[in-house]
Scaffold this active site. Structure first.
Site, PDB file in Angstrom:
ATOM      1  N   GLU A   1       0.869  -1.179   0.000  1.00 35.54           N
ATOM      2  CA  GLU A   1       0.000   0.000   0.000  1.00 35.54           C
ATOM      3  C   GLU A   1       0.901   1.221   0.000  1.00 35.54           C
ATOM      4  OE1 GLU A   1      -2.440  -0.139   3.546  1.00 35.54           O
ATOM      5  OE2 GLU A   1      -2.689  -2.292   3.294  1.00 35.54           O
TER       6      GLU A   1
ATOM      7  N   THR B   1      -1.774  -2.622  -4.000  1.00 36.15           N
ATOM      8  CA  THR B   1      -1.640  -3.568  -5.104  1.00 36.15           C
ATOM      9  C   THR B   1      -2.544  -4.774  -4.895  1.00 36.15           C
ATOM     10  OG1 THR B   1       0.099  -4.888  -4.065  1.00 36.15           O
ATOM     11  CG2 THR B   1       0.797  -2.997  -5.396  1.00 36.15           C
TER      12      THR B   1
ATOM     13  N   GLU C   1      -3.797   6.851  -2.724  1.00 35.02           N
ATOM     14  CA  GLU C   1      -3.168   5.614  -2.271  1.00 35.02           C
ATOM     15  C   GLU C   1      -3.496   4.482  -3.235  1.00 35.02           C
ATOM     16  OE1 GLU C   1      -3.252   5.037   1.876  1.00 35.02           O
ATOM     17  OE2 GLU C   1      -2.763   2.905   1.816  1.00 35.02           O
TER      18      GLU C   1
ATOM     19  N   TRP D   1     -11.938  -6.706  -0.918  1.00 32.15           N
ATOM     20  CA  TRP D   1     -10.906  -7.748  -0.873  1.00 32.15           C
ATOM     21  C   TRP D   1     -11.494  -9.163  -0.829  1.00 32.15           C
ATOM     22  CZ3 TRP D   1      -6.583  -6.010  -2.504  1.00 32.15           C
ATOM     23  CH2 TRP D   1      -6.130  -4.736  -2.157  1.00 32.15           C
TER      24      TRP D   1
ATOM     25  N   TYR E   1      -7.584   4.653  -3.909  1.00 28.77           N
ATOM     26  CA  TYR E   1      -8.446   5.419  -3.016  1.00 28.77           C
ATOM     27  C   TYR E   1      -7.750   6.650  -2.454  1.00 28.77           C
ATOM     28  CZ  TYR E   1      -5.981   2.347   0.350  1.00 28.77           C
ATOM     29  OH  TYR E   1      -5.028   1.643   1.057  1.00 28.77           O
TER      30      TYR E   1
ATOM     31  N   ASP F   1      -6.844   8.416   0.902  1.00 24.95           N
ATOM     32  CA  ASP F   1      -6.706   8.012   2.295  1.00 24.95           C
ATOM     33  C   ASP F   1      -6.632   9.242   3.197  1.00 24.95           C
ATOM     34  OD1 ASP F   1      -6.603   6.051   4.248  1.00 24.95           O
ATOM     35  OD2 ASP F   1      -4.416   5.962   4.235  1.00 24.95           O
TER      36      ASP F   1
ATOM     37  N   ARG G   1      -6.682  -1.769  -5.267  1.00 26.45           N
ATOM     38  CA  ARG G   1      -7.546  -0.750  -4.671  1.00 26.45           C
ATOM     39  C   ARG G   1      -6.908   0.621  -4.855  1.00 26.45           C
ATOM     40  NH1 ARG G   1      -8.483   0.233   1.643  1.00 26.45           N
ATOM     41  NH2 ARG G   1     -10.143   1.765   1.524  1.00 26.45           N
TER      42      ARG G   1
END
Lengths: 475, 63
Positions: free
Chosen positions: A11, A63, A60, A405, A52, A54, A50
């Protein structure tokens, strides 16, 4: 569960700048096409990753779950590409340059991170974090990104960009008191079988070799702990103090104090973990990681780092700084020197990574074709394969869907739950994907061999074009 | 670092013998030349109001 580390993921929180706009304004502009595409600032891409916004207005990228280091590195580079393409698009709309940094701090001293996720077995996971701490404290010898630290008393070059922002070894907190390992129990998988080890002490690496080491070596240490290696002899008296001492005192190889009262050089701790890791190493990617690790540890023993400048971020950056200062006569704290270190972490044409890699001054192990593919394609050997295919198919069909997820939901269908991150072939999920692919009109079934469905969304949105751009252009 | 390939295997040795590496001093000199080239390329970026740029990079804290 064998091997003891399953999937891994990165991340990355990116920094953005387009003065006089605030970071918040820039990030919102970057994410406008994302919101138009997914009705949210939190979406999963067709690669199963993902994307997004943050806390702290950080764009952010998390992977997709990757089983191999090669997949993980490609996914990481894909995240950079997408972030740069978003910034490039925002720059066009804002009429000003937008800079994106994959680094760990801004000029006001705020810190942001590069977080590591490791899928580990639930059983035996209780003692794992403590066993990792001495390794994580000294891992910066190899994986540190290097930072010019400017204090009222002067400037100095330290090994780790994150060390001074860490205030605990283990805790469930994140932004107020940053731990090395976040112990919040969010497995994003079958919680009876798995845990997700969440390491947040690492620096953001530009060097692919450093990233490969960071994840490869940590995975080997986790495996060594799982096979009964005890690192109790290396427990530190004060890990938070030690991580700063290692970062600040690297030129003198300043020793750190162990819980049993001994003082040891940081490299001795790394050597102990390296030898244990070597015993459990098995595949080719392990061999590559061990090889780099050993050359670094040997270098630290001699305090001679010749030949490692093309692999370690802190050395590559230091070499640039020293040469620039030689040419310009500027002091370490000069804004131009600081700007140079920001350029090291910058994405897009100003960034130095592409130039360094092209000149063989920085190791580049991932084929850019693999990085390009990873923008739109999930790793084929994890459940991310199912998520990515589902997102692509649902969008092509124009269906209402949601994904996270562990869960894929299509319209009124019951959700499909994916609790094994290493399972890319869940039949219920494949059936769902085939059903939605049929909805898109051409009836083409999703194949299990990784081939993409040929149909795309009828109308391309800005974000679809941004993803295409990201697939065609290195960051 | 050895190549990390998609197969997860290290590269096998090529049948062709590799050219002998240049002597360290020559190698260092070549690398310095290449670093100079890169520094020349971004000279304008560094000259162009670096102080304001560095000050202007203010984020909020992340995790």
């Amino acid at each position: 569960m064998s091997p003891s580390v399953g999937v891994r993921g990165i991340e990355t929180e990116y920094g953005v700048a387009a003065p006089p706009l605030t970071a918040d304004e820039v990030a919102r502009e970057m994410f406008a096409p994302v919101v138009a595409w997914g009705r949210s600032t939190n979406v999963f891409t067709p690669a199963g990753a993902r994307l997004y916004l943050d806390v702290g207005s950080h764009p952010e990228y998390a992977t997709a779950e990757s089983a191999s280091l090669a997949d993980l590195l490609a996914q990481d580079l894909a995240g950079d590409r997408i972030m740069w393409a978003l910034a490039d698009h925002a720059a066009g709309r804002l009429g000003r340059e937008v800079a994106v940094f994959k680094n760990n701090s801004d000029s006001a001293g705020h810190s942001f991170g590069s977080h590591e996720n490791y899928q580990v077995a639930r059983s035996g996971s209780v003692s794992l974090p403590q066993a990792l701490i001495p390794f994580l404290v000294t891992r910066q010898l190899v994986a540190g990104a290097g930072l010019i630290q400017v204090n009222p008393s002067g400037a100095r070059y330290v090994l780790s960009a994150r060390a001074d922002h860490i205030s605990e070894s283990l805790s469930a907190a994140t932004t107020r008191a940053r731990p090395m390992i976040n112990t919040r129990d969010e497995p994003h998988a079958d919680g009876n079988r798995f845990r997700r080890l969440h390491v947040i002490v690492g620096d953001s690496n530009m060097s692919q070799a450093a990233t490969a080491f960071r994840f490869g070596a940590t995975s080997l240490v986790i495996r060594a702990v799982g096979e009964g290696h005890s690192f109790k002899a290396w427990a530190l008296a004060d890990p938070v103090r030690a991580i700063r001492e290692v970062s600040h005192g690297w030129r003198q190889a300043r020793p750190v104090r162990l819980a049993d009262g001994r003082s040891v050089r940081p490299v001795e701790i790394q050597r102990a973990y390296l030898e244990a890791a070597n015993e459990v190493a098995s595949c080719g990617e392990d061999t590559a990681v061990i090889g780099l690790w050993r050359r670094c540890v040997d270098g630290w023993e001699r305090l001679d780092f010749a030949g490692l400048e093309t692999e370690l971020d802190w050395l590559a950056k230091l070499r640039l700084i020293e040469r620039y200062r030689e040419r310009s006569g500027l002091p370490l704290a000069d804004p131009k020197v600081i700007r140079l270190t920001l350029a090291y972490h910058q994405l897009g044409p100003v960034g130095l990574r592409g130039k360094l890699e092209a000149a063989d001054l920085l190791w580049s192990g991932v084929d850019q074709l693999d990085a390009a593919k990873a923008v739109l394609q999930p790793p084929p050997t994890t459940r991310a394969y199912l998520r990515g295919r589902f997102v692509r198919a649902a969008r092509a069909a124009g269906s209402t869907y949601s994904a996270d997820w562990t869960r894929l939901k299509l319209g009124e269908y019951p959700p499909v739950v994916l609790l094994d991150p290493l399972e890319p072939g869940d039949q219920t999920a494949l059936d769902l994907i085939n059903q939605v692919a049929a909805l898109s009109g051409d009836g083409q079934l999703v194949r299990t061999d990784g081939a993409a469905s040929a149909n795309g969304p009828a109308v391309l949105s800005d974000f679809d074009r941004i993803l295409e751009q990201a697939a065609n252009q290195p960051a | 670092m050895e190549q990390i390939r998609r197969s997860g295997l290290p590269p096998r040795d090529d049948d062709e013998p590799a050219a002998p590496p240049p002597p360290p001093a020559a190698q260092t000199q070549t690398q310095t030349q290449m670093i100079d080239d890169i520094l020349d390329q971004i000279d304008e970026v560094l000259e162009d109001s670096s102080a304001a740029f560095v000050r202007g990079f203010v984020q909020k804290g992340g995790q």
